[in-house]
Every structure is written in C-alpha cells, then in structure tokens.
Design a protein around this motif. Structure first.
Motif, PDB file in Angstrom:
ATOM      1  N   LEU A   1      10.921  -6.323   5.447  1.00 58.13           N
ATOM      2  CA  LEU A   1       9.998  -5.482   4.692  1.00 58.13           C
ATOM      3  C   LEU A   1       9.807  -5.997   3.269  1.00 58.13           C
ATOM      4  N   GLU A   2      10.884  -6.473   2.647  1.00 58.14           N
ATOM      5  CA  GLU A   2      10.762  -7.023   1.291  1.00 58.14           C
ATOM      6  C   GLU A   2       9.914  -8.290   1.290  1.00 58.14           C
ATOM      7  N   THR A   3      10.082  -9.136   2.297  1.00 60.48           N
ATOM      8  CA  THR A   3       9.282 -10.352   2.408  1.00 60.48           C
ATOM      9  C   THR A   3       7.814 -10.022   2.642  1.00 60.48           C
ATOM     10  N   GLU A   4       7.559  -9.052   3.530  1.00 53.67           N
ATOM     11  CA  GLU A   4       6.182  -8.629   3.768  1.00 53.67           C
ATOM     12  C   GLU A   4       5.554  -8.078   2.494  1.00 53.67           C
TER      13      GLU A   4
ATOM     14  N   GLU B   1      -2.541  -2.911   2.803  1.00 59.68           N
ATOM     15  CA  GLU B   1      -1.303  -3.282   3.490  1.00 59.68           C
ATOM     16  C   GLU B   1      -0.114  -3.289   2.533  1.00 59.68           C
ATOM     17  N   PHE B   2      -0.344  -3.632   1.279  1.00 57.77           N
ATOM     18  CA  PHE B   2       0.732  -3.585   0.282  1.00 57.77           C
ATOM     19  C   PHE B   2       1.257  -2.165   0.139  1.00 57.77           C
ATOM     20  N   PHE B   3       0.359  -1.195  -0.003  1.00 61.82           N
ATOM     21  CA  PHE B   3       0.795   0.191  -0.175  1.00 61.82           C
ATOM     22  C   PHE B   3       1.432   0.759   1.085  1.00 61.82           C
ATOM     23  N   ILE B   4       0.929   0.391   2.258  1.00 63.64           N
ATOM     24  CA  ILE B   4       1.535   0.860   3.501  1.00 63.64           C
ATOM     25  C   ILE B   4       2.937   0.292   3.658  1.00 63.64           C
ATOM     26  N   THR B   5       3.104  -1.004   3.376  1.00 63.33           N
ATOM     27  CA  THR B   5       4.424  -1.626   3.465  1.00 63.33           C
ATOM     28  C   THR B   5       5.371  -1.055   2.423  1.00 63.33           C
TER      29      THR B   5
ATOM     30  N   SER C   1      19.865  -5.678   5.051  1.00 62.18           N
ATOM     31  CA  SER C   1      19.800  -5.869   6.500  1.00 62.18           C
ATOM     32  C   SER C   1      18.564  -6.697   6.857  1.00 62.18           C
ATOM     33  N   LEU C   2      18.467  -7.094   8.123  1.00 61.51           N
ATOM     34  CA  LEU C   2      17.330  -7.907   8.567  1.00 61.51           C
ATOM     35  C   LEU C   2      16.013  -7.152   8.401  1.00 61.51           C
ATOM     36  N   LYS C   3      15.997  -5.884   8.766  1.00 61.78           N
ATOM     37  CA  LYS C   3      14.775  -5.088   8.633  1.00 61.78           C
ATOM     38  C   LYS C   3      14.388  -4.939   7.162  1.00 61.78           C
TER      39      LYS C   3
ATOM     40  N   VAL D   1       1.149 -13.369   8.514  1.00 62.17           N
ATOM     41  CA  VAL D   1       0.911 -12.983   9.901  1.00 62.17           C
ATOM     42  C   VAL D   1       2.121 -13.335  10.759  1.00 62.17           C
ATOM     43  N   SER D   2       2.718 -14.499  10.522  1.00 59.32           N
ATOM     44  CA  SER D   2       3.903 -14.870  11.302  1.00 59.32           C
ATOM     45  C   SER D   2       5.090 -13.958  10.985  1.00 59.32           C
ATOM     46  N   VAL D   3       5.239 -13.537   9.730  1.00 56.53           N
ATOM     47  CA  VAL D   3       6.322 -12.610   9.380  1.00 56.53           C
ATOM     48  C   VAL D   3       6.087 -11.253  10.030  1.00 56.53           C
TER      49      VAL D   3
END
Length: 176
Positions: A38-41, A66-70, A32-34, A151-153
């Motif tokens: 999340l995978e891109t982030e 941020e890696f671990f939070i994502t 899905s888009l979400k 940041v844009s993502v």
C-alpha cells in the motif's frame, strides 16, 4: 478499570471523549507485506500524479483519485479502523480497488503514450546564450513508465489478495 486494550477493542462509552485513541497506527502493519504494498502504491501514484500534472494535465484526475482511494485504504488498515465496519467485505473491496486501478492506469498510460498533442510531446525550449535550443522532453515517457510499474504493483497486490483471501479452499484445507 478497563485497560487500554479493552477500551480499544470496543466502541467508546457513550458520552466519553473518545479523542484520537481509535486512530492509533499499527506499526506492525506498516512493515508487513500488505503495508509495504500500500505504501508503494501510494508513493508511485503520487509520483504519477506529479508527472501528469507537469506534463499531461488531462490525465491527472485519475491519478489523484487513485491516490486518495489508496490513502483511505492505508489509513483504514493501518489504524485497524476497518474492523468497525464489519458488514463490508474488505478483501473484496481491496481486490476491486486493485482491479479498477489496473484498468484505469493501463488505459491512461497507453492513452498518454499514444497522445500526439499537449505538453507530453512538446519540446522544452532552453535559452542558451541567446540561442533557442530545442531539447526533446526527457520526461515525456516518465508518467507512462511509472504507470506500467504501478500497474504491475497493483496486479501483484490483487494476486496476493485473491490467493490469501478470496481463492476457494480445497476440502483438505477446509478440514484443517
């Protein structure tokens, strides 16, 4: 006898071995888009972590955090384990995750760009035939460029969360 769907929806019976049945990955979410956001982030945050580790190690903690939070949010959403924590406002938490990541990566990226010390602006020395050639670091701006892309993502993700989950509904939308 309960079906697999009934067992998955409720908590495991007391004394029953739950195993890993509660952590089944929802493949439709990952496509899905979400899930793709999340995978891109996650991928871009990992790339930035590697770049900061190789060049400016002072900023690698922010990328690692941020890696671990994502990763945690991706795990909770993909396994639908977040549904067990029904007292938490997940869209608000996800929105705050995106906003905090935007602030952190903007500050870190611009601080790394303006940094005059450290390995980020140091030249790489290459031994070529006994001569030392100074080659400017081509990867000096790589973490900053990936930071701005990330940041844009994150901004797009925050915008989508706000529009779909948090925006006030008009009276016509609320009646339908």
């Amino acid at each position: 006898m309960l079906s697999a769907r009934d067992r998955r929806d409720g908590p495991p019976a007391e004394g029953a071995a739950a195993g890993l049945q509660g952590f089944a990955v929802d493949k439709t979410f990952l496509s899905s888009l979400k899930g793709i956001l999340l995978e891109t982030e996650l991928a871009l945050t990992f790339i930035i972590f590697i770049c900061f580790t190789a060049s400016i190690s002072a900023y690698m903690a922010a990328a690692l955090l941020e890696f671990f939070i994502t990763l945690a949010f991706l795990f909770l959403y993909a396994t639908q384990y977040y549904l067990r924590f029904d007292r938490l406002n997940w869209p608000c938490l996800d929105f705050l995750r995106c906003v905090s990541a935007i602030i952190i990566f903007l500050v870190v990226s611009f601080a790394a760009v303006t940094s005059r010390d450290g390995a980020a602006i140091a030249a790489f020395y290459v031994m070529a035939g006994g001569l030392r050639c100074v080659i400017p670091a081509p990867t000096r701006l790589l973490p900053q460029v990936f930071g701005i892309i990330l940041v844009s993502v994150f901004a797009y993700d925050a915008f989508k969360i706000y529009r779909t989950e948090m925006a006030p509904r008009t009276t016509q939308e609320a009646q339908q």
